[in-house]
Every structure is written in C-alpha cells, then in structure tokens.
Design a protein around this motif. Sequence first.
Motif, PDB file in Angstrom:
ATOM      1  N   SER A   5       1.011  -1.104   0.119  1.00  0.00           N
ATOM      2  CA  SER A   5       0.021   0.087   0.068  1.00  0.00           C
ATOM      3  C   SER A   5       0.944   1.312  -0.065  1.00  0.00           C
ATOM      4  O   SER A   5       1.412   1.581   0.980  1.00  0.00           O
ATOM      5  CB  SER A   5      -1.004  -0.032   1.189  1.00  0.00           C
ATOM      6  N   GLN A   6       0.952   1.996  -1.197  1.00  0.00           N
ATOM      7  CA  GLN A   6       1.782   3.051  -1.418  1.00  0.00           C
ATOM      8  C   GLN A   6       1.348   4.436  -0.350  1.00  0.00           C
ATOM      9  O   GLN A   6       1.976   4.974   0.143  1.00  0.00           O
ATOM     10  CB  GLN A   6       1.710   3.593  -2.769  1.00  0.00           C
ATOM     11  N   LEU A   7      -0.090   4.579  -0.134  1.00  0.00           N
ATOM     12  CA  LEU A   7      -0.585   5.373   0.452  1.00  0.00           C
ATOM     13  C   LEU A   7      -0.231   5.122   2.123  1.00  0.00           C
ATOM     14  O   LEU A   7       0.135   6.084   2.915  1.00  0.00           O
ATOM     15  CB  LEU A   7      -2.218   5.749   0.563  1.00  0.00           C
ATOM     16  N   ARG A   8      -0.424   3.814   2.522  1.00  0.00           N
ATOM     17  CA  ARG A   8      -0.019   3.640   4.096  1.00  0.00           C
ATOM     18  C   ARG A   8       1.438   3.349   4.190  1.00  0.00           C
ATOM     19  O   ARG A   8       2.094   3.111   5.098  1.00  0.00           O
ATOM     20  CB  ARG A   8      -0.628   2.614   4.355  1.00  0.00           C
ATOM     21  N   ASP A   9       2.231   2.900   2.987  1.00  0.00           N
ATOM     22  CA  ASP A   9       3.830   2.559   2.987  1.00  0.00           C
ATOM     23  C   ASP A   9       3.947   1.325   3.935  1.00  0.00           C
ATOM     24  O   ASP A   9       4.529   1.285   4.853  1.00  0.00           O
ATOM     25  CB  ASP A   9       4.547   3.700   3.673  1.00  0.00           C
ATOM     26  N   ARG A  10       2.998   0.157   3.575  1.00  0.00           N
ATOM     27  CA  ARG A  10       3.091  -0.933   4.420  1.00  0.00           C
ATOM     28  C   ARG A  10       2.337  -2.112   3.627  1.00  0.00           C
ATOM     29  O   ARG A  10       1.854  -1.772   2.657  1.00  0.00           O
ATOM     30  CB  ARG A  10       2.440  -0.790   5.504  1.00  0.00           C
ATOM     31  N   LEU A  11       2.572  -3.408   4.087  1.00  0.00           N
ATOM     32  CA  LEU A  11       2.092  -4.433   3.556  1.00  0.00           C
ATOM     33  C   LEU A  11       0.648  -4.458   3.801  1.00  0.00           C
ATOM     34  O   LEU A  11       0.149  -4.275   4.898  1.00  0.00           O
ATOM     35  CB  LEU A  11       2.612  -5.612   4.073  1.00  0.00           C
ATOM     36  N   VAL A  12      -0.090  -5.115   2.945  1.00  0.00           N
ATOM     37  CA  VAL A  12      -1.385  -5.423   3.081  1.00  0.00           C
ATOM     38  C   VAL A  12      -1.757  -6.786   2.620  1.00  0.00           C
ATOM     39  O   VAL A  12      -1.135  -7.221   1.638  1.00  0.00           O
ATOM     40  CB  VAL A  12      -2.430  -4.619   1.983  1.00  0.00           C
ATOM     41  N   LEU A  34      -5.801   2.646  -6.491  1.00  0.00           N
ATOM     42  CA  LEU A  34      -5.810   2.820  -5.027  1.00  0.00           C
ATOM     43  C   LEU A  34      -4.685   2.914  -4.419  1.00  0.00           C
ATOM     44  O   LEU A  34      -4.361   3.006  -3.149  1.00  0.00           O
ATOM     45  CB  LEU A  34      -6.860   1.859  -4.353  1.00  0.00           C
ATOM     46  N   GLY A  35      -3.585   2.836  -5.111  1.00  0.00           N
ATOM     47  CA  GLY A  35      -2.244   2.747  -4.676  1.00  0.00           C
ATOM     48  C   GLY A  35      -1.632   1.502  -3.867  1.00  0.00           C
ATOM     49  O   GLY A  35      -1.109   1.347  -2.993  1.00  0.00           O
ATOM     50  N   ILE A  36      -2.435   0.459  -4.418  1.00  0.00           N
ATOM     51  CA  ILE A  36      -2.022  -0.907  -3.696  1.00  0.00           C
ATOM     52  C   ILE A  36      -1.500  -1.763  -5.013  1.00  0.00           C
ATOM     53  O   ILE A  36      -2.240  -2.014  -5.964  1.00  0.00           O
ATOM     54  CB  ILE A  36      -3.523  -1.578  -3.255  1.00  0.00           C
ATOM     55  N   PHE A  37      -0.239  -2.214  -4.644  1.00  0.00           N
ATOM     56  CA  PHE A  37       0.588  -2.731  -5.858  1.00  0.00           C
ATOM     57  C   PHE A  37       1.072  -3.938  -5.677  1.00  0.00           C
ATOM     58  O   PHE A  37       0.996  -4.502  -4.351  1.00  0.00           O
ATOM     59  CB  PHE A  37       1.747  -1.799  -6.316  1.00  0.00           C
ATOM     60  N   ASP A  38       1.289  -5.114  -6.655  1.00  0.00           N
ATOM     61  CA  ASP A  38       1.894  -6.473  -6.482  1.00  0.00           C
ATOM     62  C   ASP A  38       3.361  -6.206  -5.879  1.00  0.00           C
ATOM     63  O   ASP A  38       3.954  -5.036  -6.420  1.00  0.00           O
ATOM     64  CB  ASP A  38       1.915  -6.843  -7.789  1.00  0.00           C
ATOM     65  N   PRO A  47       9.727  -5.968   5.935  1.00  0.00           N
ATOM     66  CA  PRO A  47      10.487  -4.996   5.279  1.00  0.00           C
ATOM     67  C   PRO A  47      10.586  -3.726   6.063  1.00  0.00           C
ATOM     68  O   PRO A  47       9.805  -3.356   6.518  1.00  0.00           O
ATOM     69  CB  PRO A  47       9.536  -4.798   3.942  1.00  0.00           C
ATOM     70  N   ILE A  48      11.824  -3.147   5.604  1.00  0.00           N
ATOM     71  CA  ILE A  48      12.212  -1.979   6.168  1.00  0.00           C
ATOM     72  C   ILE A  48      11.954  -0.764   5.152  1.00  0.00           C
ATOM     73  O   ILE A  48      11.931   0.403   5.310  1.00  0.00           O
ATOM     74  CB  ILE A  48      13.729  -1.900   6.682  1.00  0.00           C
ATOM     75  N   GLY A  49      11.429  -1.275   3.883  1.00  0.00           N
ATOM     76  CA  GLY A  49      11.086   0.094   2.976  1.00  0.00           C
ATOM     77  C   GLY A  49      10.503  -1.112   1.600  1.00  0.00           C
ATOM     78  O   GLY A  49      10.698  -2.125   1.514  1.00  0.00           O
ATOM     79  N   PHE A  50      10.397  -0.282   0.759  1.00  0.00           N
ATOM     80  CA  PHE A  50       9.991  -0.756  -0.655  1.00  0.00           C
ATOM     81  C   PHE A  50      10.472  -0.012  -1.730  1.00  0.00           C
ATOM     82  O   PHE A  50      10.578   1.159  -1.863  1.00  0.00           O
ATOM     83  CB  PHE A  50       8.437  -0.774  -0.640  1.00  0.00           C
ATOM     84  N   ASN A  51      11.089  -0.677  -2.692  1.00  0.00           N
ATOM     85  CA  ASN A  51      11.401  -0.164  -3.813  1.00  0.00           C
ATOM     86  C   ASN A  51      10.604  -0.374  -5.094  1.00  0.00           C
ATOM     87  O   ASN A  51      10.489  -1.580  -5.504  1.00  0.00           O
ATOM     88  CB  ASN A  51      13.045  -0.447  -4.261  1.00  0.00           C
TER      89      ASN A  51
END
Length: 86
Positions: free
Chosen positions: A5-12, A30-34, A43-47
């Motif tokens: 979730s890009q908006l929440r910067d976390r896993l869903v 909605l900002g939710i990506f594979d 994770p400590i971050g997402f690229n």
Amino acid sequence: MKFYSQLRDRLVDEEEMIAKYGTNKAIPALGIFDLSMQPDYIPIGFNRLVNNTYYPVQSYLLVKYRAEQALVAAGYSETEATNLLN
C-alpha cells in the motif's frame, strides 16, 4: 498473498484486501501494488520496479549480528569478527 500500500507505506495481506475491497488482486488506482516477491520478513522499505511492482527491502542487521556471534563462538574476538564482516 501480500501487497504494497503506497498510501500507507506498508504491507497489506490478502484477507485485508478481500475485507476492504472485495478482491485479492492489486488495485493500482488506489495505490495498492503487487510485490515482486512475497517476503517472509518484515520489510524496512519498498523499492518501485520498472514493471510497476514493489520490491520489499530486508534489513540485514540481524543476519550480520548472528554471523558475528557465530564467528565469536568459533574463536574469533569480537573485533576480529566485526572486521571480517565489514
């Protein structure tokens, strides 16, 4: 299955996706990506990758600490163990 979730910067997770959105698929609008891979760590971050997926970045601090401890147990001093891994 987990998503980013890009908006929440976390896993869903899949259960949350179904409960909130009625689907188990990514919703980029909605900002939710594979994810490019399904992590078995927090994770400590997402690229963002060129294929519009996100790579979950793992912290290697715990791995490094365990390696240092194994070297100390094998007879190296803490300083030697640290120097070997740097």
